[in-house]
Design a protein around this motif. Structure first.
Motif, short mmCIF file in Angstrom:
data_model
loop_
_atom_site.label_atom_id
_atom_site.label_comp_id
_atom_site.label_asym_id
_atom_site.label_seq_id
_atom_site.Cartn_x
_atom_site.Cartn_y
_atom_site.Cartn_z
N ASN A 134 30.80 35.13 40.81
CA ASN A 134 31.65 36.17 41.38
C ASN A 134 32.77 35.48 42.18
O ASN A 134 32.53 34.50 42.90
CB ASN A 134 30.79 37.05 42.30
N CYS A 135 33.98 36.01 42.04
CA CYS A 135 35.14 35.34 42.64
C CYS A 135 35.01 35.16 44.15
O CYS A 135 35.30 34.09 44.70
CB CYS A 135 36.41 36.11 42.31
N GLN A 162 40.09 41.84 49.51
CA GLN A 162 40.15 41.43 48.11
C GLN A 162 41.36 42.00 47.37
O GLN A 162 41.72 43.16 47.53
CB GLN A 162 38.84 41.83 47.40
N GLY A 166 41.16 41.33 41.21
CA GLY A 166 39.71 41.34 41.03
C GLY A 166 39.24 42.57 40.28
O GLY A 166 38.20 42.56 39.61
N ALA A 167 40.02 43.64 40.38
CA ALA A 167 39.67 44.88 39.67
C ALA A 167 40.17 44.84 38.23
O ALA A 167 39.62 45.50 37.36
CB ALA A 167 40.26 46.08 40.41
N ILE A 230 33.84 48.28 46.79
CA ILE A 230 34.10 47.54 45.54
C ILE A 230 32.83 47.53 44.70
O ILE A 230 31.78 47.08 45.16
CB ILE A 230 34.58 46.10 45.83
N GLU A 241 29.25 44.34 44.99
CA GLU A 241 30.05 43.17 45.39
C GLU A 241 29.43 42.51 46.63
O GLU A 241 29.37 41.28 46.73
CB GLU A 241 31.49 43.62 45.66
N ARG A 267 38.99 46.23 49.40
CA ARG A 267 40.16 45.98 48.55
C ARG A 267 41.41 46.22 49.37
O ARG A 267 41.53 47.25 50.04
CB ARG A 267 40.13 46.95 47.36
N HIS A 274 42.00 36.55 47.12
CA HIS A 274 40.99 37.14 47.99
C HIS A 274 40.98 36.37 49.32
O HIS A 274 41.03 35.13 49.32
CB HIS A 274 39.60 37.03 47.37
N GLN A 350 42.06 34.27 43.24
CA GLN A 350 40.93 34.91 42.57
C GLN A 350 40.89 34.57 41.08
O GLN A 350 39.81 34.52 40.48
CB GLN A 350 41.05 36.42 42.79
#
Ligand code: HSE
Length: 371
Positions: A134-135, A162, A166-167, A230, A241, A267, A274, A350
């Motif tokens: 995961n980032c 974030q 990431g989305a 998230i 998350e 977010r 991030h 990210q």
């Protein structure tokens, strides 16, 4: 020569990966085969080599002839193709940027500047599945690798900021569309030196609450606002998350005694970096200079940012870090809670250390092992 299949190279993470591979002149000494889910026989990317036309990403027989498969296609593809390939007896190496296989017992989460020893022991014990983390977790570990290695971290609380990336790609575009709508709506007021901030705010708030505000993806405004949720809900009250923070950190490091990592993931309107505000609980009163030194020596990408306004404004922001491999760590200080509590703030790209770079590096580690 090793045959290496690439799937999902056209998407956001895949294209960042390809451009990093080109930058590092990685396309050497192996035969790359590019697959597609939508454009069979189409022309593949320009990697400076003669490559065959695109192959069918669901052709199990052809996939089975690969020594290594690297996919950035996403979890649905992995869930469909990976078990089928293994069922057919394929025993090659699978490298994946999606989360689907991350927590499997027979997979390793890769972040070699942090867990090279775990990777090496996986390789010698015959593990064939290597998955990017995961980032948010990878970026936190890159920032604090030295301190984790010191063995003095008792727990960490990470409050995240974030980025839209990431989305996904369409969310990044939506963020900028939202910003454009707000800019357009307030243009005449901005152009009028006599207008007040309150007047502009009224216009902006009206837009944010309008049914026509572009929010098909985020569902709500991100520009001029934030989203304190998230991914999906977990039984614990965490989001997925937030849940990943602890489970992935401990799997990456293969800790004997789990180190709790928890916080609120949020977010914000950054594009692809991030950021995280960290509260680090140590098991001792380590002098701040020593904490700084240990963090700085963690890996070659960490850059310590002095805890002053000028340095923070210029070096500890998504704007400064975007598209770079630098992992700045700043705002380091002892906290009021006691001498064992350290505050820190870190930023990381990210799409690079959070996604493509650990994948690029495990590919090179495998190539080196197998050649
Ligand atoms: N889940 C992360 C996010 C990105 O939504 O920002 C991928 O690790």
């Amino acid at each position: 020569m090793l045959r290496i299949g690439f799937i999902g190279w056209r998407g956001m993470v895949g294209s960042v990966l390809l451009s990093r591979m080109l930058e590092e002149k990685d396309f050497q000494d192996f035969e790359p085969i590019f697959f597609t889910t939508s454009n069979i026989n189409g022309i593949g990317p320009d990697v400076g080599l003669d490559i065959p036309p695109l192959k069918d990403a669901f052709d199990i027989k052809l996939l089975s002839s690969m020594d290594i498969i690297l996919t950035c296609q996403g979890g649905d593809y992995t869930k469909k193709v990976y078990p089928e390939l293994r069922r057919h007896g394929w025993n090659g190496y699978w490298i994946d940027s999606a989360s689907a296989l991350r927590m499997n017992d027979d997979s390793i989460i890769v972040l070699d500047p942090v867990n090279r020893a775990v990777i090496d022991s996986g390789l010698s014990s015959g593990i064939k599945t290597y998955v990017g983390g995961n980032c948010t977790v990878s970026l936190m570990l890159m920032a604090l690798s030295g301190l984790f290695a010191s063995g003095h971290i008792e727990w960490i609380s990470s409050m995240t900021y974030q980025a839209a990336s990431g989305a996904g790609a369409k969310y990044m575009k939506e963020l900028i569309s939202q910003m454009a709508v707000l800019g357009d709506a307030s243009r005449s007021l901005l152009d009028d030196p006599a207008s007040t901030a309150i007047a502009i705010d009224e216009v902006v708030t009206k837009e944010l609450r309008s049914n026509n505000f572009p929010a098909e993806n985020f569902a709500v405004p991100l520009a001029g606002s934030l989203i304190a949720w998230i991914d999906s809900p977990m039984e614990s009250g965490q989001t997925r998350e937030e849940w990943k923070g602890s489970v992935e950190t401990n799997k990456i490091l293969q800790t004997m005694k789990p180190i709790p990592v928890d916080g609120v993931c949020v977010r914000v309107g950054a594009m692809r970096c991030h950021s995280q505000g960290l509260t680090i609980k140590l098991d001792m009163d380590m002098p701040l200079e020593e904490v700084s030194e240990v963090i700085e020596k963690g890996n070659q990408w960490v850059k310590l940012v002095p805890n002053d306004k000028e340095s923070t404004l210029h070096s500890l922001t998504p704007a400064a870090v975007n598209s770079t491999l630098t992992i700045p760590v700043g705002r380091l200080r002892k906290m009021l809670m006691g001498p064992e509590y350290v505050a820190a703030f870190t930023v990381g790209d990210q799409l690079l250390w959070g996604a493509a770079e650990p994948i690029r590096r495990i590919l090179n580690i495998l190539i080196e092992q197998l050649s």
